[in-house]
Design a protein around this motif. Sequence first.
Motif, mmCIF file in Angstrom:
data_model
loop_
_atom_site.group_PDB
_atom_site.id
_atom_site.type_symbol
_atom_site.label_atom_id
_atom_site.label_comp_id
_atom_site.label_asym_id
_atom_site.label_seq_id
_atom_site.Cartn_x
_atom_site.Cartn_y
_atom_site.Cartn_z
ATOM 1 N N LEU A 180 34.653 -10.084 -15.467
ATOM 2 C CA LEU A 180 33.283 -9.739 -15.071
ATOM 3 C C LEU A 180 32.483 -9.217 -16.269
ATOM 4 O O LEU A 180 31.336 -9.622 -16.487
ATOM 5 C CB LEU A 180 33.302 -8.705 -13.940
ATOM 6 N N ASP A 183 31.688 -12.084 -18.606
ATOM 7 C CA ASP A 183 30.665 -12.898 -17.948
ATOM 8 C C ASP A 183 29.285 -12.247 -18.132
ATOM 9 O O ASP A 183 28.305 -12.903 -18.520
ATOM 10 C CB ASP A 183 31.064 -12.967 -16.458
ATOM 11 N N GLU A 184 29.218 -10.955 -17.883
ATOM 12 C CA GLU A 184 27.936 -10.234 -17.986
ATOM 13 C C GLU A 184 27.429 -10.207 -19.433
ATOM 14 O O GLU A 184 26.245 -10.410 -19.690
ATOM 15 C CB GLU A 184 28.089 -8.786 -17.501
ATOM 16 N N ALA A 187 26.155 -13.667 -20.443
ATOM 17 C CA ALA A 187 24.869 -13.962 -19.780
ATOM 18 C C ALA A 187 23.757 -13.140 -20.422
ATOM 19 O O ALA A 187 22.643 -13.627 -20.640
ATOM 20 C CB ALA A 187 24.976 -13.666 -18.287
ATOM 21 N N LYS A 191 20.742 -15.167 -21.951
ATOM 22 C CA LYS A 191 19.472 -15.130 -21.197
ATOM 23 C C LYS A 191 18.501 -14.089 -21.749
ATOM 24 O O LYS A 191 17.333 -14.366 -21.966
ATOM 25 C CB LYS A 191 19.759 -14.841 -19.715
ATOM 26 N N HIS A 192 19.004 -12.880 -21.982
ATOM 27 C CA HIS A 192 18.101 -11.806 -22.398
ATOM 28 C C HIS A 192 17.988 -11.717 -23.925
ATOM 29 O O HIS A 192 16.920 -11.432 -24.448
ATOM 30 C CB HIS A 192 18.562 -10.467 -21.819
ATOM 31 N N LEU A 233 21.374 2.698 -10.678
ATOM 32 C CA LEU A 233 21.875 3.593 -9.628
ATOM 33 C C LEU A 233 20.799 4.575 -9.146
ATOM 34 O O LEU A 233 20.993 5.275 -8.153
ATOM 35 C CB LEU A 233 23.097 4.372 -10.143
ATOM 36 N N GLU A 241 15.941 -6.384 -8.518
ATOM 37 C CA GLU A 241 16.962 -7.439 -8.436
ATOM 38 C C GLU A 241 17.933 -7.443 -9.625
ATOM 39 O O GLU A 241 19.125 -7.641 -9.455
ATOM 40 C CB GLU A 241 16.265 -8.800 -8.300
ATOM 41 N N GLY A 242 17.435 -7.238 -10.836
ATOM 42 C CA GLY A 242 18.309 -7.339 -12.005
ATOM 43 C C GLY A 242 18.755 -5.981 -12.517
ATOM 44 O O GLY A 242 18.588 -4.946 -11.866
ATOM 45 N N ARG A 244 21.926 -4.904 -13.458
ATOM 46 C CA ARG A 244 23.241 -4.327 -13.147
ATOM 47 C C ARG A 244 24.347 -4.763 -14.116
ATOM 48 O O ARG A 244 25.451 -4.229 -14.074
ATOM 49 C CB ARG A 244 23.634 -4.686 -11.714
ATOM 50 N N GLY A 245 24.043 -5.738 -14.956
ATOM 51 C CA GLY A 245 25.060 -6.256 -15.870
ATOM 52 C C GLY A 245 25.624 -5.199 -16.807
ATOM 53 O O GLY A 245 26.837 -5.064 -16.943
ATOM 54 N N LEU A 247 25.592 -1.968 -16.471
ATOM 55 C CA LEU A 247 26.342 -0.978 -15.684
ATOM 56 C C LEU A 247 27.772 -1.479 -15.438
ATOM 57 O O LEU A 247 28.748 -0.743 -15.644
ATOM 58 C CB LEU A 247 25.631 -0.746 -14.337
ATOM 59 N N LEU A 248 27.887 -2.742 -15.035
ATOM 60 C CA LEU A 248 29.210 -3.294 -14.720
ATOM 61 C C LEU A 248 30.078 -3.411 -15.974
ATOM 62 O O LEU A 248 31.277 -3.138 -15.926
ATOM 63 C CB LEU A 248 29.056 -4.661 -14.035
ATOM 64 N N LEU A 251 31.408 -0.021 -16.608
ATOM 65 C CA LEU A 251 32.370 0.424 -15.587
ATOM 66 C C LEU A 251 33.707 -0.292 -15.712
ATOM 67 O O LEU A 251 34.759 0.292 -15.464
ATOM 68 C CB LEU A 251 31.812 0.140 -14.185
ATOM 69 N N TYR A 252 33.664 -1.565 -16.090
ATOM 70 C CA TYR A 252 34.874 -2.377 -16.018
ATOM 71 C C TYR A 252 35.673 -2.409 -17.327
ATOM 72 O O TYR A 252 36.823 -2.850 -17.329
ATOM 73 C CB TYR A 252 34.522 -3.806 -15.569
ATOM 74 N N TYR B 52 34.821 -13.703 -6.142
ATOM 75 C CA TYR B 52 34.227 -13.142 -7.361
ATOM 76 C C TYR B 52 32.716 -13.197 -7.267
ATOM 77 O O TYR B 52 32.153 -14.140 -6.713
ATOM 78 C CB TYR B 52 34.696 -13.983 -8.557
ATOM 79 N N SER B 55 26.713 -10.064 -11.701
ATOM 80 C CA SER B 55 25.423 -9.444 -11.377
ATOM 81 C C SER B 55 24.362 -10.485 -11.040
ATOM 82 O O SER B 55 23.405 -10.195 -10.321
ATOM 83 C CB SER B 55 24.957 -8.555 -12.529
ATOM 84 N N ARG B 59 22.020 -10.182 -7.912
ATOM 85 C CA ARG B 59 20.560 -10.321 -8.027
ATOM 86 C C ARG B 59 20.040 -11.293 -6.955
ATOM 87 O O ARG B 59 19.055 -11.019 -6.273
ATOM 88 C CB ARG B 59 20.210 -10.853 -9.416
ATOM 89 N N ILE B 62 20.102 -9.709 -3.444
ATOM 90 C CA ILE B 62 19.005 -8.763 -3.212
ATOM 91 C C ILE B 62 17.699 -9.534 -2.961
ATOM 92 O O ILE B 62 16.932 -9.209 -2.050
ATOM 93 C CB ILE B 62 18.855 -7.801 -4.409
ATOM 94 N N ASN B 92 26.050 0.818 -5.800
ATOM 95 C CA ASN B 92 25.303 1.475 -4.713
ATOM 96 C C ASN B 92 24.642 0.496 -3.748
ATOM 97 O O ASN B 92 23.774 0.893 -2.958
ATOM 98 C CB ASN B 92 24.211 2.408 -5.258
#
Lengths: 273, 110
Positions: A180, A183-184, A187, A191-192, A233, A241-242, A244-245, A247-248, A251-252, B52, B55, B59, B62, B92
Amino acid sequence: MVNTSGNVLVVDDDKLICNLLQDVLMRNNVSTMTALNGEEALSIINSSHSIDMVLTDVNMPGMTGLTLMQRIKGISPDLPVVVMTGFGTEQIAVKALLAGAYNFCRKPFDINEITTIVKKGLDLRRNSMREKEVIPFLKVQLHFEIPSDIGFVRSIVNHIQRECGRLGFPEDVFLMRVKLALDEALANAIKHGNKNDFSKAVGIKAEISTKKITIEITDQGSGFDISRVPDPLDPKNLLVEGGRGLLLMGLYMDSLEFNENGTKVKMTKNAQS
Amino acid sequence: MEITTRENVEISIVALNGELDNESAELLRENVEQLINEGKVNIILNFENLSYSNSAGLRELIALYKLANSKGGDLKLCCLQAQIEDLFSFTNLKKIFSIYQDENEAIASF
């Protein structure tokens, strides 16, 4: 075969065949155990880690030699299995080879042929075990330089996952954490960072060992200020919508570091965490 | 990822099979947007076979949740595997989505 040391398990419902092979192999300094059926063979393999090769008849009452081989592959994928087939059962031999048998030999036996097969199989086993001894000291580096196409992400993840599996990095840690985050990060860079600009490259360096994986991803974009990324959070951002990448990824993985302008991320995951 | 949809008079059940990532998220959006555009605004996403999500998947969920709500409907989830449930906890998103243990429970909630 004087210098060959190894333990061969002979499986045949005909006790005379077991005794004959045991006699031949022992005269060639190969330690031999025997089993009269598949269940007994599995019990021996499960209770002893010292079996180096299995020589099994194909046609046995109850569990066939092919089923036994499949069960053995489930327990010890690298254990060489030689199947013994009767006259006119070449198709079964082919089937066995396709299913992962190391080799086959025909009954009635040619003693020279069977001792040669056993010797080569034990050499293979010994070499394979020696190669495995150094895997804890091995570090593999993978380096990709890809255009900014999100379609490449899945293949990159699969390449790194396969290398982790080969080195014995725990599969569950990879699947549940590293996959994960990787992957994040990819991406994010495509993308960004590079804004999906195909002419801009994304560099991926992964260093993998049994104990740890470190991944460094670099894009050619203008960067970003990590401190200005909204906190997903925060209750007021829950329906955004976006975002969270990052954050994950944090966390992971066990560690996550960006360079000053946000164009390079380095993340690490230990196998035991 | 494979998507299969079952519908009754009031509720559409969309079952996701595989992985929800950058590529398959688009497929999900196309399928669910079509339902909503047809006026089928009460939707259950069954995640029993979803192993799986990243994000990009979250997205899309949501966005679809907001779209269904804006049309007077709702988008609910059921049968989450442990790893997916962790993802919703960590982010969350459990506070937004109605999540049910099984499909019948989700249907009964409408």
